[in-house]
Motif scaffolding. Structure first.
Motif, PDB file in Angstrom:
ATOM      1  N   GLU A 106      50.779  33.591  38.681  1.00 37.27           N
ATOM      2  CA  GLU A 106      51.256  32.329  39.249  1.00 37.27           C
ATOM      3  C   GLU A 106      52.325  32.573  40.309  1.00 37.27           C
ATOM      4  N   ALA A 107      53.196  33.551  40.079  1.00 36.17           N
ATOM      5  CA  ALA A 107      54.239  33.853  41.061  1.00 36.17           C
ATOM      6  C   ALA A 107      53.629  34.372  42.358  1.00 36.17           C
ATOM      7  N   ALA A 108      52.595  35.229  42.231  1.00 36.15           N
ATOM      8  CA  ALA A 108      51.947  35.754  43.432  1.00 36.15           C
ATOM      9  C   ALA A 108      51.254  34.643  44.209  1.00 36.15           C
ATOM     10  N   PRO A 159      46.933  35.897  49.460  1.00 40.10           N
ATOM     11  CA  PRO A 159      45.492  35.628  49.426  1.00 40.10           C
ATOM     12  C   PRO A 159      44.855  36.360  48.246  1.00 40.10           C
ATOM     13  N   PRO A 160      43.667  35.929  47.813  1.00 40.37           N
ATOM     14  CA  PRO A 160      43.056  36.497  46.599  1.00 40.37           C
ATOM     15  C   PRO A 160      42.903  38.012  46.624  1.00 40.37           C
ATOM     16  N   PHE A 161      42.437  38.575  47.760  1.00 41.08           N
ATOM     17  CA  PHE A 161      42.220  40.019  47.794  1.00 41.08           C
ATOM     18  C   PHE A 161      43.541  40.778  47.686  1.00 41.08           C
ATOM     19  N   LEU A 162      44.563  40.300  48.375  1.00 44.44           N
ATOM     20  CA  LEU A 162      45.871  40.956  48.303  1.00 44.44           C
ATOM     21  C   LEU A 162      46.460  40.816  46.909  1.00 44.44           C
ATOM     22  N   LEU A 163      46.264  39.663  46.280  1.00 45.86           N
ATOM     23  CA  LEU A 163      46.741  39.458  44.912  1.00 45.86           C
ATOM     24  C   LEU A 163      46.062  40.443  43.955  1.00 45.86           C
ATOM     25  N   MET A 164      44.769  40.642  44.150  1.00 43.17           N
ATOM     26  CA  MET A 164      44.051  41.586  43.295  1.00 43.17           C
ATOM     27  C   MET A 164      44.578  43.008  43.489  1.00 43.17           C
ATOM     28  N   ARG A 167      47.537  44.067  44.897  1.00 42.74           N
ATOM     29  CA  ARG A 167      48.961  44.308  44.706  1.00 42.74           C
ATOM     30  C   ARG A 167      49.472  43.913  43.324  1.00 42.74           C
ATOM     31  N   VAL A 168      48.772  42.985  42.655  1.00 44.29           N
ATOM     32  CA  VAL A 168      49.292  42.473  41.383  1.00 44.29           C
ATOM     33  C   VAL A 168      48.318  42.720  40.230  1.00 44.29           C
TER      34      VAL A 168
END
Length: 250
Positions: free
Chosen positions: A144-146, A152-157, A159-160
């Motif tokens: 949720e913080a990300a 964006p979804p790909f960066l969230l996947m 990096r997080v």
């Protein structure tokens, strides 16, 4: 030393397992190399399928989730030997039929490629569930913080999600890797020259079944022990900064 070998009957075994003819040690090592090549390829292919499968089950539409549910259920329900026979023969026949329909000749499929394809599809079903459970184990606040930060979804996947799920997924992935190394033995039934088939051929030629199958078991055990050390280090790295199961910090 020669007396000890002769006393315990090891001189003949040492000769049979020597790397140069008339020994069969080189054949066993070549079979082990083929097994590891297939296992690495299938494990990587299965991870790729599992990652997309896990995301599809968690965030995909209804149709995609249903298709993935059918895939994981069927693959996990049918014995792996039966799946290997189906995927190997049906898959190669289907490829050749498509190639001939498009005007091409018969396609010769490499045994390595076929083995990676067959075991990778099997691995993918199990990896899907392992990674799905690992993603669900991530504290929701991190995701949720990300998203609130605007990732964006790909960066969230990248990096997080993937870094956070590694500590939860590593034990299950370690088991899948060991299963992949052992499942390569099932490819002997379709004639692929891996460790088990090389062992059977050596034992049948020399009638020294105990010697060769004991040697093959020792090689599989060495792979397992080394893999345990590697995955232990990976898990320790993935859990860096996290509290240990005993409540302390690493």
């Amino acid at each position: 030393m020669d007396f000890l070998f002769e006393t315990f009957g090891l001189a003949e075994s040492a000769k049979l397992l020597s790397l140069s003819p008339p020994g069969w040690g080189g054949n066993l090592l070549r079979g082990l190399a083929n097994s590891l090549q297939i296992a690495f390829g299938a494990f990587g292919f299965g991870l790729l399928i599992g990652l997309f499968g896990a995301y599809g089950k968690l965030y995909g539409g209804v149709v995609l989730r249903d298709l993935l549910a059918v895939y994981t259920t069927v693959i996990r329900a049918v014995p792996e030997l039966v799946l290997i026979l189906i995927l190997y023969y049906v898959g190669t026949d289907l490829i050749n039929q498509v190639a001939q329909a498009m005007g091409y000749g018969r396609v010769e499929i490499s045994g390595v490629v076929a083995g990676i394809w067959v075991l990778g599809v099997v691995q993918g079903a199990y990896a899907t569930e392992v990674l799905r459970g690992a993603i669900q184990a991530i504290p929701s606040g991190q995701i949720e913080a990300a998203r609130a930060y605007g990732m964006p979804p790909f960066l969230l996947m990248r990096r997080v999600t993937i870094p956070a799920m590694m500590s939860f997924a590593t034990p299950g992935l370690a088991n899948l890797w060991l299963i992949a190394t052992k499942d390569t033995a099932l490819l002997a039934i379709v004639g692929f020259s891996e460790l088990t088939l090389e062992t059977r051929q050596a034992a049948a030629s020399t009638r020294a079944y105990f010697t060769f199958f004991l040697a093959a078991g020792a090689l599989y055990l060495l792979v397992t022990l080394f893999s345990g050390v590697v995955f232990g280090r990976i898990e320790k790295w993935a859990r860096r900064g996290q509290p240990s199961l005993r409540g302390g910090s690493r």
